[in-house]
Design an enzyme around this catalytic site. Structure first.
Site, PDB file in Angstrom:
ATOM      1  N   CYS A 247       2.055   6.549  32.673  1.00 12.71           N
ATOM      2  CA  CYS A 247       1.427   5.862  34.089  1.00 12.71           C
ATOM      3  C   CYS A 247       1.966   4.175  34.384  1.00 12.71           C
ATOM      4  O   CYS A 247       0.995   3.592  33.901  1.00 12.71           O
ATOM      5  CB  CYS A 247      -0.276   6.097  34.714  1.00 12.71           C
ATOM      6  SG  CYS A 247      -0.773   5.843  35.849  1.00 12.71           S
TER       7      CYS A 247
ATOM      8  N   CYS B  45      -0.855   2.238  36.495  1.00 12.08           N
ATOM      9  CA  CYS B  45      -1.735   2.004  35.499  1.00 12.08           C
ATOM     10  C   CYS B  45      -1.739   1.014  34.427  1.00 12.08           C
ATOM     11  O   CYS B  45      -2.592   0.713  34.399  1.00 12.08           O
ATOM     12  CB  CYS B  45      -2.237   3.315  34.470  1.00 12.08           C
ATOM     13  SG  CYS B  45      -2.278   5.072  35.061  1.00 12.08           S
TER      14      CYS B  45
END
Length: 109
Positions: free
Chosen positions: A33, A36
């Site tokens: 991600c 993230c």
């Protein structure tokens, strides 16, 4: 993980959340991600700056999908604030440090 950031797993999640003396910010994330990874340094800074007032933890949704499903985490990054063992706040998506600290303020009072 930095020493101020707790790594959560299916095995330690419930006990960690229930036994915390401070509110707990759980960052639901995954290795793949991009957003993230973008907010990870911010999360770690907050963990250091708010040590003793806020517990910061991370849970990898790929490794512990059962917990993510339990809290209806549909997209990441999702950050959930737990207080007294209960989910009391949720933030979805990457945000800057100023915005995240502002969002967290109501749970740290």
């Amino acid at each position: 993980m930095a020493e101020n950031v707790v790594t959560l797993t299916t095995a330690n999640f419930d006990e960690t959340i229930r036994s915390a003396d401070t509110p707990v910010l759980v960052d639901f994330w995954a290795e793949w991600c991009g957003p993230c990874k973008q907010i990870d340094p911010i999360i770690r800074e907050i963990a250091t700056e708010k040590a003793g007032v806020l517990t910061v933890a991370k849970l990898n949704v790929d490794d512990h999908g059962d917990i993510a499903m339990r809290f209806n985490v549909m997209s990441i990054p999702t950050m959930i604030v737990f207080k007294n063992g209960e989910a009391v706040g949720r933030f979805v998506g990457a945000r800057g440090k100023t915005a995240l600290v502002s969002d967290l303020a109501q749970y740290l009072a």
